[in-house]
Write an enzyme that holds these catalytic residues in place. Structure first.
Site, PDB file in Angstrom:
ATOM      1  N   HIS A   1     -18.631 -37.165  28.980  1.00 12.84           N
ATOM      2  CA  HIS A   1     -17.776 -37.956  29.865  1.00 12.84           C
ATOM      3  C   HIS A   1     -16.674 -38.571  29.045  1.00 12.84           C
ATOM      4  CE1 HIS A   1     -21.966 -37.940  31.145  1.00 12.84           C
ATOM      5  NE2 HIS A   1     -21.486 -37.696  32.334  1.00 12.84           N
TER       6      HIS A   1
ATOM      7  N   GLY B   1     -24.407 -36.486  37.424  1.00 13.12           N
ATOM      8  CA  GLY B   1     -23.074 -36.663  37.972  1.00 13.12           C
ATOM      9  C   GLY B   1     -22.376 -35.324  38.142  1.00 13.12           C
ATOM     10  N   SER B   2     -21.361 -35.286  38.985  1.00 15.79           N
ATOM     11  CA  SER B   2     -20.594 -34.057  39.188  1.00 15.79           C
ATOM     12  C   SER B   2     -19.470 -33.955  38.156  1.00 15.79           C
ATOM     13  CB  SER B   2     -20.026 -34.038  40.601  1.00 15.79           C
ATOM     14  OG  SER B   2     -21.071 -33.916  41.540  1.00 15.79           O
ATOM     15  N   GLY B   3     -18.823 -32.804  38.152  1.00 14.55           N
ATOM     16  CA  GLY B   3     -17.715 -32.588  37.225  1.00 14.55           C
ATOM     17  C   GLY B   3     -18.115 -31.815  35.985  1.00 14.55           C
ATOM     18  N   HIS B   4     -19.353 -31.303  35.968  1.00 15.49           N
ATOM     19  CA  HIS B   4     -19.860 -30.588  34.801  1.00 15.49           C
ATOM     20  C   HIS B   4     -20.138 -29.117  35.102  1.00 15.49           C
ATOM     21  CE1 HIS B   4     -20.336 -34.399  32.761  1.00 15.49           C
ATOM     22  NE2 HIS B   4     -21.127 -34.860  33.715  1.00 15.49           N
TER      23      HIS B   4
ATOM     24  N   ASP C   1     -28.910 -42.429  35.313  1.00 17.25           N
ATOM     25  CA  ASP C   1     -29.916 -41.442  35.704  1.00 17.25           C
ATOM     26  C   ASP C   1     -31.318 -41.983  35.453  1.00 17.25           C
ATOM     27  OD1 ASP C   1     -28.165 -39.059  36.409  1.00 17.25           O
ATOM     28  OD2 ASP C   1     -27.445 -39.512  34.401  1.00 17.25           O
TER      29      ASP C   1
END
Ligand SMILES: Nc1ncnc2c1ncn2[C@@H]1O[C@H](COP(=O)(O)OP(=O)(O)O)[C@@H](O)[C@H]1O
Ligand SMILES: Nc1ncnc2c1ncn2[C@@H]1O[C@H](COP(=O)(O)OP(=O)(O)O)[C@@H](O)[C@H]1O
Ligand SMILES: [Mg+2]
Ligand SMILES: [Mg+2]
Ligand SMILES: [Mg+2]
Ligand SMILES: [Mg+2]
Lengths: 337, 214, 337, 214
Positions: free
Chosen positions: A224, A59-62, A115
């Protein structure tokens, strides 16, 4: 929300456009497929014929994870998901294609149900195309499950060691099994823990995702905001360090005489200055315990949007892992001579 | 009427789409309590993409479910892509050759969805996932077929069973997905996937009931 | 305050201890003087005999600035002040000593009254020891004074271009006047602007330093929260980019056909993902204006503790500056092959 | 008494130290409004370091001012290090050979401080800096010497002048230092340096008055 955004639903694609534009010396975007118009991020000269391809994704945001670890002697391609959400199976498949230099692909990713499912489906599809894919699933996050259920643990910042060592093995000419073995050893030798100090806000959601009360900290928090094992009054850096080291060192366990690599990553909004203060305390405790720090990394290596807090990852080294860790690397998030 | 024309899928599918759109915020809030808060966004994105792809075209229920499943699988990623993708594609497969959707066929479609789902996830009833909505819905349909219930009544019963199943997740402890590591702290809150599954099943049933009554 | 701290009064020294411990392959601490027990951060093999020494320094809380720009082909030494406060004259003097390889020292720093006074005093003391020091004072922050009072403008993230080019000139064997000229040209060719979205809190103070109301943004804000030229409702990334480009491009002015280097830096807590979204918009506007981006940098290059927001710096390039910018460099905050 | 023994500096210096310590928070808050909020911290750090260095030793006023100035210059950096460092070192220089501190000598010390300060900064009265406190204080002392006022009264007058000068910064627009770029927005708030300078001068005067009266 004090954020820099256009339409929050497009943030990942706009980020990618800016990222690839900025780092044209390191990466390129590969779009081959109407089903995945976003494409994947691949190293500039991927695929390298005769080299095992290294793929990751999440996922993005990392940031820098995951696209920031694509580059020379690092990952060959990364699949990009929405914020905090697994990439699609098609995206993973595209990443396999972009990384495949004919010697198979090592897919090194973190243990999250989304994932897992998408990678599994992508591998099925890849098989039909004759691409051999093997996986290592990072599960370094000590607090996310008891030790006897390690297979349930999440992957967090320790993934960076897995990528670094797996990719170095591939760069040095290792075959698929050797690459997988090296990456598996790296993550098996790694333990991580996070402390969260503030929540984060998904741009499209607009309010914090969960709560951490002012004056408290959450030990064992996930990337998260998955709740940790304990919420307690906020402590000073020395005591935070002690908690983190205890959790990580006792779980592996690391013992006197061990040589380790240490990674202290911020979760996003904690000033980097404070990460060095924390690292300073961690280094002192490890020293007291007779654990020798061979290499250390401090910075925002694996973040959760604008969360405050930090993670500690420790990897036990042997001669092979040292050699792999030492290899030079050049990606947006990890540059080493 | 006691069956639905497979060809008249459009309204049923749009009923599902609109229900998700209307519950975007609510699903996000539910997920936010013990998950990462993106469930409403993810579902809304997938269903809205399907709505756009459909445009003003007609579709059979089987084709529509297949297209919806493909969009979810290819476009939304996360856990929900493969999970709902599998559910809808299995339902499509099970009804592909039928002109009319009868209660027994619908029960078969839903059974296939559950079996397909079991093929990719380890969660079972009681684990605080969407299985806790889907499983009782299937059981309810099976009972209705056995007792020879009327299709509309069977759908109403299924809605009630789904709702009850969804509500039952409140007292459960999550075993799979992001919230599973919460342990006891996950108790007291609905499961996001169970909630969206309930929203979808009820909207699908309502769309079907509408056609059965007209 | 959700921060990682021990005694806030010791944060700078603890940070330094952690920093030097972590980056022993790049830097060392040089303590020679009871009056400055903190010492200075110097490049691992500074001073380099026969090379002009590059010195910088400034208040802490701007990581990677300033110590993160000490390294190979970058600064030779940095003086370290308290948070948001100039280093002492003694600290600058110690940095001159640590950097002096016999060919003089270029002190490249930002235009703040405290730094000006302390550097001036340090230069006087250095003279007595026979160390020749010349200065370049960065004043790239467009909004901090009108154009006809450029000497009053503050130095902000554009300092990174000044250090990079000045240090490269020294590494390539330039003499003191040539190094000063290159650094001066770099900063004269650079314009910067910042947009602030949230305030920051000095750890020892414990509450925000100033206010930015939720839903508003402050255009032209300084690196210590110095108020900007306008407070207005928060805008989307495209409009923020437009404002920033307008302020920067019209001031120099940059014109169609110019080749430039672009640096988008976060102020600390803005997710890096959003910096790429902003950069993406900036790149589009520059492209429309016929301004060619030769190199770009996006990340947390010059921060203000945990402020949210970003700065844009643009430097007009000529052949010399291109060559200097292209030289490889290796410091904690700036690594380039 | 009409003079102070230079040797009895300790209580005067500690009076200054304690005044800064007590006003740490207040000075930070004032600086926070149009500056960066660290003024209280900076000043407190420097003065407290001097207090520690002094320990329980006696000191002459001249030596104490020199040591305080050196500590500020070497240890606190910022603008305040060189500024207050210069002020105290100049006062020390001007009184170094004196056994007794008389009103004319004290006036000279303060004049030297202002001149030394003018040597390193460009700000002058009206620019919203500590000069707006220091300058009227010096003027008041000059007037007291000319009119032959009593030392205690002269110090009381100086305190009043410093206070008035400090207050006058409220309506000024900052021209130097961090807040100078605020323009009109800097109006309406006291200047932090003018405030600390007032705190220091009043504490110094109080310490001197205490000795003159005992
Ligand atoms: N491994 C799993 N098995 C079954 N259901 C799962 C699993 N992982 C997640 N879920 C379901 O998905 C829901 C969360 O979906 P969503 O928020 O969209 O994805 P994510 O958890 O990736 O953020 C949960 O409420 C749960 O019902
Ligand atoms: N250039 C200058 N000339 C005169 N006084 C100045 C100057 N710069 C700062 N000051 C004084 O210093 C005060 C601020 O001190 P402080 O907050 O300790 O340092 P900084 O401004 O570096 O944070 C201002 O209120 C002003 O009185
Ligand atoms: Mg998610
Ligand atoms: Mg979720
Ligand atoms: Mg300051
Ligand atoms: Mg200040």
């Amino acid at each position: 929300m004090q954020r820099i955004l256009n339409n929050p639903d497009n943030i990942v694609d706009e980020m990618l456009e800016g990222f690839v534009n900025c780092h044209g010396d390191i990466v390129k975007r590969v779009i081959t497929n109407d089903d995945n118009p976003r494409g994947v991020v691949a190293a500039k000269d991927a695929p390298i014929a005769g080299k095992v391809g290294i793929v990751t994704g999440g996922g993005s945001g990392h940031k820098p994870a995951f696209v920031g670890y694509v580059g020379k002697n690092m990952c060959d391609a990364a699949a990009v998901g929405e914020i905090f959400s697994s990439p699609t199976a098609t995206a993973f498949l595209d990443a396999f294609r972009a990384a495949n230099g004919g010697k198979g692909v090592a897919c090194l990713y973190g243990n999250y149900s989304g994932d897992n499912m998408n990678v599994k489906m992508a591998i099925k599809m890849a098989k039909r195309e004759g691409i051999e894919v093997k996986t290592v699933v990072a599960n370094d996050d000590v607090c996310s499950a008891p030790k006897d259920q390690r297979e349930k643990r999440r992957g967090v910042a320790g993934e960076i060691f897995m990528w670094k060592c797996g990719a170095a093995k591939a760069a040095k000419g290792g075959n698929l099994d050797e690459v997988i073995a090296a990456a598996q050893k790296a993550i098996d030798n790694t333990r991580s823990v996070g402390i969260g100090l503030t929540p984060c806000t998904l741009p499209a959601v607009g309010h914090p995702n969960f709560e951490i009360k002012e004056g408290t900290m959450e030990v064992g928090i996930g990337h998260h905001g998955e709740p940790g094992v304990e919420v307690c009054p906020i402590e000073n850096a020395a005591n935070m360090a002690k908690r983190m080291v205890d959790l990580v060192v006792n779980d592996y366990p690391f013992t006197s005489g061990d040589e380790v690599a240490v990674l202290v990553s911020g979760l996003g909004a904690t000033p980097v200055m404070e990460l060095y203060v924390l690292f300073n305390e961690i280094a002192k405790i490890l020293d007291c315990r007779g654990i020798k720090v061979y290499r250390s990394y401090v910075g925002n290596y694996f973040t959760s949007l604008e969360m405050m807090g930090a993670t500690l990852s420790v990897m036990k080294l042997d001669d092979e892992l040292k050699e792999l860790l030492d290899l030079e690397a050049y990606s947006m998030g990890f540059k080493q001579l | 009427m006691s069956s639905i024309k497979n060809l008249n899928g459009r309204d049923i599918l749009l009923s599902m789409v609109h229900a998700i759109q209307e519950n975007k915020q609510y699903l996000g809030d539910v997920d936010g309590l013990i998950g990462d808060g993106d469930h409403g966004m993810n579902m809304n994105k997938g269903f809205t993409l399907y709505e756009q792809q459909l445009g003003d075209k007609e579709t059979s229920l089987s084709d529509g479910l297949f297209d919806l499943g493909t969009v979810l699988m290819n476009k939304i990623g996360g856990s929900m892509g493969p999970i709902y993708g599998t559910i809808f594609m299995e339902m499509s497969d099970a009804s592909l050759d039928a002109d009319e959707i009868t209660l027994p066929l619908f029960k078969n479609m839903m059974e296939a969805a559950l079996e397909g789902l079991y093929g990719i996830i380890d969660a079972r009833p009681g684990d605080k996932t969407l299985v806790d909505t889907l499983y009782p819905a299937v059981e309810s349909l099976k009972a209705s077929v056995e007792t020879g219930k009327d299709f509309v009544q069977a759908l109403e019963d299924m809605k009630a069973a789904a709702e009850k199943g969804k509500d039952s997740t409140k007292d459960m402890v999550a075993k799979y997905g992001r919230s599973s590591r919460l342990g006891e702290r996950s108790r007291g809150v609905l499961d996001a996937g169970a909630t969206s599954c309930c929203v979808i099943l009820k909207a699908m049933a309502d769309g079907m009931i509408h056609q059965l009554k007209n």
